[in-house]
Scaffold this active site. Structure first.
Site, PDB file in Angstrom:
ATOM      1  N   HIS A   1       0.794  -1.239   0.000  1.00 48.25           N
ATOM      2  CA  HIS A   1       0.000   0.000   0.000  1.00 48.25           C
ATOM      3  C   HIS A   1       0.813   1.269   0.000  1.00 48.25           C
ATOM      4  CE1 HIS A   1      -4.182  -1.352   0.516  1.00 48.25           C
ATOM      5  NE2 HIS A   1      -3.622  -2.418   1.042  1.00 48.25           N
TER       6      HIS A   1
ATOM      7  N   LYS B   1      -8.983  14.033   4.109  1.00 48.42           N
ATOM      8  CA  LYS B   1      -8.130  12.838   4.142  1.00 48.42           C
ATOM      9  C   LYS B   1      -7.269  12.932   5.387  1.00 48.42           C
ATOM     10  CE  LYS B   1      -6.561  14.125   0.040  1.00 48.42           C
ATOM     11  NZ  LYS B   1      -6.676  12.830  -0.623  1.00 48.42           N
ATOM     12  N   ARG B   2      -6.589  11.833   5.769  1.00 48.24           N
ATOM     13  CA  ARG B   2      -5.698  11.942   6.917  1.00 48.24           C
ATOM     14  C   ARG B   2      -4.696  13.072   6.703  1.00 48.24           C
ATOM     15  NH1 ARG B   2      -5.401   7.821  10.936  1.00 48.24           N
ATOM     16  NH2 ARG B   2      -3.872   9.217  11.876  1.00 48.24           N
TER      17      ARG B   2
ATOM     18  N   LYS C   1       0.508  14.442   1.732  1.00 50.71           N
ATOM     19  CA  LYS C   1      -0.788  14.802   1.148  1.00 50.71           C
ATOM     20  C   LYS C   1      -0.899  16.316   0.918  1.00 50.71           C
ATOM     21  CE  LYS C   1      -3.323  10.802   3.071  1.00 50.71           C
ATOM     22  NZ  LYS C   1      -4.014  10.190   1.927  1.00 50.71           N
TER      23      LYS C   1
ATOM     24  N   THR D   1      -8.511   6.802  -2.523  1.00 55.65           N
ATOM     25  CA  THR D   1      -9.870   6.362  -2.850  1.00 55.65           C
ATOM     26  C   THR D   1     -10.844   7.521  -2.635  1.00 55.65           C
ATOM     27  OG1 THR D   1     -10.030   5.465  -0.602  1.00 55.65           O
ATOM     28  CG2 THR D   1      -9.592   3.889  -2.390  1.00 55.65           C
TER      29      THR D   1
ATOM     30  N   LYS E   1     -14.367   8.806  -4.678  1.00 61.22           N
ATOM     31  CA  LYS E   1     -15.674   9.141  -4.086  1.00 61.22           C
ATOM     32  C   LYS E   1     -16.168  10.488  -4.607  1.00 61.22           C
ATOM     33  CE  LYS E   1     -14.086   6.744   0.054  1.00 61.22           C
ATOM     34  NZ  LYS E   1     -13.407   7.008   1.345  1.00 61.22           N
TER      35      LYS E   1
HETATM   36  C1  LIG Z   1     -12.111   7.352   1.669  1.00 65.26           C
HETATM   37  C2  LIG Z   1     -11.685   7.711   3.021  1.00 65.26           C
HETATM   38  C3  LIG Z   1     -10.323   7.900   3.298  1.00 65.26           C
HETATM   39  C4  LIG Z   1      -9.246   7.817   2.240  1.00 65.26           C
HETATM   40  O1  LIG Z   1      -9.113   9.092   1.632  1.00 65.26           O
HETATM   41  P1  LIG Z   1      -7.862   9.446   0.702  1.00 65.26           P
HETATM   42  O2  LIG Z   1      -8.201  10.795   0.161  1.00 65.26           O
HETATM   43  O3  LIG Z   1      -7.829   8.413  -0.378  1.00 65.26           O
HETATM   44  O4  LIG Z   1      -6.659   9.452   1.548  1.00 65.26           O
HETATM   45  C5  LIG Z   1      -9.956   8.257   4.579  1.00 65.26           C
HETATM   46  N1  LIG Z   1     -10.885   8.400   5.558  1.00 65.26           N
HETATM   47  C6  LIG Z   1     -12.201   8.240   5.321  1.00 65.26           C
HETATM   48  C7  LIG Z   1     -13.159   8.444   6.436  1.00 65.26           C
HETATM   49  C8  LIG Z   1     -12.645   7.879   4.051  1.00 65.26           C
HETATM   50  O5  LIG Z   1     -13.957   7.703   3.839  1.00 65.26           O
END
Ligand SMILES: *Cc1c(COP(=O)(O)O)cnc(C)c1O
Length: 791
Positions: free
Chosen positions: A334, A522-523, A528, A630, A634
């Site tokens: 990952h 995101k985290r 990032k 991911t 979304k």
């Molecule tokens: C989808 C999702 C992530 C992953 O987000 P990235 O932008 O791909 O890092 C992290 N936390 C939550 C709550 C999510 O739904």
């Protein structure tokens, strides 16, 4: 289909037996429980039938230390096709289903993308009738809850089980005993039903909870040594007490190692005992019926535990056990961040489970033997070794034994093959595969955006797209239809109004739903680059101050992110964003044009409100650092253009929906490779007055971190530590691209077309597609339904 009368009776019955109340006196959480149990009761037969059917054939196991499930109720009702019935039943009882859904605590048993991927995967497998079982840990405390106090992140425990969790069943008779050299504990399985969309198959997620063999020591208690009497119990329960909140960085904690062994050992014992029950003691057939996927290296100790059980308990020869393991396990990588590659001190491993270390040496010996036979010299062999420098390198173990090694997006897999794991790729070219991540369209569109779902269903004439997301392509014929485009933007606006009202409720902050919603969620991590986004906004603040008529649409910048509690720099960025928000709010002129909001406690249920209410998806990681992402998918599925770097799945998103419908900027992997040795952020600082102005704001008193040193640390990261993530190198390119966004947004029809193109082309990012690829190309499993499933 459940009848309404049955639902109503079920709720009343469970309120009575579980909570001892009548409906008129019931609290919302009690109604939540009673409703959940009513539904659970109704699916038990199908669940057992599914399990029995899967037991007879080839099965896959998804081993993951994290499952970021979020809420269950709404998704389960929807997938069972009874959402509307339940809503009506509750309405008749004067109860708002939405309020009951909101009562549910998120099952936050994961940090971010990796854990959410596991959750999407088990849901897709269930929907596709794939015989796949998830194995994980039932942490009593999930990811911490985040608060923002005076702009600083604070954390507190996530006690998600406080009302008892309705959606799982404790399987007392399937307990496994786990042995460490200093303690023996029980692994108690809690089975969570994974309900697919419109199928009778019910899959299983088995989460292990750690408990002591005995509740307390009676003799110690009798001697009035009360603390000692329960200390073994506490020590055991500690093992599944908390999820480690560090995303990507390696946690060198003994307890973490205990956790990994705990769920690995329990899962291996479970799988092996089921195999024996169904197929007997002949392990030569084991790999015919079983395949396991390691979600990152966290469960990799399973390989050694598996061999140990076969050799020590089942009297299989080591050579045979290793070759069975080589057919049994697959490994998903990952990340390429070096600090995230797990390494365990072998003295720790020896102390907790000495036999596992012996096995590891034996496996390592086999690897070296193979390499020597193939003519590798000792220097080259060193890089492959599983045990070296007194650490065990978990990725090397997983790659050597794994039947397949996969990356999670095309670029990521290429980087693994060409750079990070190039030595392994040359050794085993056929093991390496790509499996671009995906998201489940049920939760991330059908559930979280019923308005957009209805729009799609009306245009396509049916709901087949929910199971076959490629059908969204059928919308393309409407790409120039003014009416359709107008309706799409009307829905977007409605979702923005809903999001604004939720933010008002949760944060006490008013935002204007008519403004442009530019979202980064995101985290929090340096790679990032939330800092790049923040510096850009600060620059925009200065520009509006200089020119109050600056031609930009009114914009709301929304952030949501948890920072690992020990990650000082990430917490500094949280504070920085909040200080910019304060600065903007305090300015009468600027605050008319822009607004910055940092929503607290970003999690799955909040995410379900944020993605649908977005105008722009910010995906701005340093090129080469985000394995896939991911969140980007979304947004796309909710008809939102991507503003991002050429990284991870962004590349595939743009390839699918067109460069012209997204905003790609910044250095690419090749560019960074070229400049990395000569990169000098101070040059950008000197030459670009906008950069100088925003970077100086960190230390000249413009922004205040209350003297804690956070902002000076950020300043140093950029200028003194050579800006490891190329924030300053990408600043001007970011700014130009965002100007392009603002200009394009003026043409409402063209903008709507970009949104629409993203929706139409999001099909390939369904996790159904990903799961089918794993099933065909790694696991070799096929859909199967139980015998009476059609009745
Ligand atoms: C989808 C999702 C992530 C992953 O987000 P990235 O932008 O791909 O890092 C992290 N936390 C939550 C709550 C999510 O739904």
């Amino acid at each position: 289909m459940m009848e309404k009368q049955k639902i109503k009776e079920g709720i009343e019955r469970y309120l009575k037996v579980k909570h001892g109340v009548k409906l008129k006196d019931a609290h919302d959480y009690q109604i939540f429980n009673a409703l959940s149990l009513t539904v659970l009761e109704d699916i038990i037969d199908n669940w057992n039938n599914t399990t029995e059917t899967y037991n007879k054939g080839r099965r896959a196991y998804y081993l993951s230390a994290e499952f970021l499930m979020g809420r269950a109720l709404g998704n389960n009702l929807m997938n069972l096709g009874i959402y509307d019935e339940v809503k009506e039943v509750l309405q008749e009882l004067n109860i708002d289903l939405n309020k009951i859904e909101e009562i549910e605590e998120d099952a936050g048993l994961g940090n971010g993308g990796l854990g959410r991927l596991a959750a999407c995967f088990v849901e897709s497998a269930a929907t596709l009738n794939m015989p796949l079982v998830g194995y994980g840990i039932r942490y009593s405390n999930g990811l911490f809850k985040q608060n923002i106090e005076n702009g600083f992140q604070t954390e507190c425990e996530d006690t998600w089980l406080k009302y008892g969790e309705a959606w799982s069943i404790r399987k007392e008779d399937e307990i496994q005993i786990i042995e460490y050299s200093d303690m023996t504990v029980k692994a108690v399985p809690y089975d969570v039903p994974i309900i697919g969309y419109k199928t009778k198959n019910i899959n299983t997620l088995r989460l292990w909870q750690c408990e002591a063999l005995r509740e307390f020591d009676f003799n110690l208690f009798n001697n009035q040594q009360y603390i000692e009497a329960v200390s073994a119990r506490n020590k055991a329960e500690d093992i599944s007490r908390v999820l480690y909140p560090n995303d990507t960085a390696e946690a060198g904690k003994i307890l973490r190692l205990r956790q990994q062994y705990f769920f690995s050992s329990a899962s291996m014992k479970d799988i092996i005992s089921k195999y024996k029950a169904n197929f007997g003691n002949d392990f030569s057939q084991f790999a015919k019926y079983n395949v396991a996927q390691l979600n990152d290296t966290h469960p990799t100790i399973s390989i050694l535990e598996f061999i140990r059980i076969l050799v020590d308990e089942e009297k299989v020869s080591f050579d045979n056990a290793l070759s069975i393991a080589k057919e049994f396990f697959g490994y998903t990588n990952h990340t390429i961040l070096a600090e995230a590659l797990e390494k365990w001190d072998i003295r720790l491993i020896e102390r907790l489970f000495p036999r596992i270390l012996q096995i590891a040496y034996q496996v390592d010996y086999e690897l070296m033997k193979e390499l020597r036979q193939k003519g590798y010299d000792e220097g080259a062999i060193w890089n492959f070794k599983i045990i070296a420098n007194n650490v065990m390198r978990m990725a090397n173990l997983a790659i050597f034994v794994g039947r397949a090694v996969n990356g999670v997006a095309e670029l990521h897999t290429e980087i693994l093959k060409k750079i990070e794991l190039n030595n392994w790729y040359k050794l085993y070219p056929n093991k390496f595969q790509n499996k671009t991540n995906g998201i489940t369209p049920r939760r991330w569109l059908r559930l979280c955006n019923s308005e957009l779902s209805k729009f799609i269903t009306d245009l396509l004439g049916n709901e087949d797209w929910v199971k076959n997301l490629e059908l969204l392509k059928g919308l393309k014929k409407y790409k120039d239809d003014d009416e359709v485009l107008k309706n799409l933007m009307k829905i977007k606006h409605e979702k923005k109004v809903q999001l604004a009202s939720y933010i008002k409720q949760e944060e006490g902050i008013e935002i204007d739903p008519d403004s442009f919603f530019d979202i980064q969620i995101k985290r929090l991590h340096e790679y990032k680059r939330q800092l790049l986004n923040a510096l850009y906004i600060l620059d925009l603040y200065y520009r509006i101050k200089e020119n109050p008529n600056l031609d930009i649409p009114k914009t709301t910048f929304i952030f949501g992110a948890k920072a690992f509690p020990g990650y000082k720099r990430a917490k500094g960025i949280v504070k920085f964003i909040n200080e910019i928000a304060r600065l903007v709010d305090s300015d009468e002129v600027v605050s008319k044009k822009i607004k910055v909001v940092f929503v607290h406690n970003y999690r799955v249920s909040y995410a379900q409100k944020l993605f649908p209410g977005s105008d722009l998806s910010k995906q701005i990681s340093t090129a080469g650092k985000e394995a896939s992402g991911t969140g980007n998918m979304k947004f796309m599925l909710n008809a939102t253009p991507t503003f991002g770097t050429y990284d991870g799945a962004n590349i595939e998103i743009v390839k699918a929906s067109g460069e012209e419908n997204n905003y790609i900027f910044g250095l690419r992997v090749e560019d960074i490779e070229k400049i990395k040795h000569s990169y000098n952020p101070k040059w950008y600082y000197r030459e670009n007055p906008s950069i100088k102005r925003v970077v100086d704001a960190l230390i000249n008193g413009t922004l205040n971190d209350g003297g804690c040193g956070y902002f000076e640390d950020l300043y140093n990261a950029l200028l003194e530590e050579r800006d490891q993530y190329y924030v300053l190198a990408d600043f001007e390119l970011f700014k130009k691209e965002e100007e392009k966004v603002f200009k394009d947004y003026k043409d409402k029809k063209k903008w709507a077309q970009k949104c629409f193109a993203n929706l139409c082309n999001a099909g390939i990012f369904s996790s159904d597609r990903t799961i089918k690829q794993y099933a065909d190309e790694i696991w070799d499993i096929k859909p199967i339904t139980f015998k009476d499933a059609s009745i």
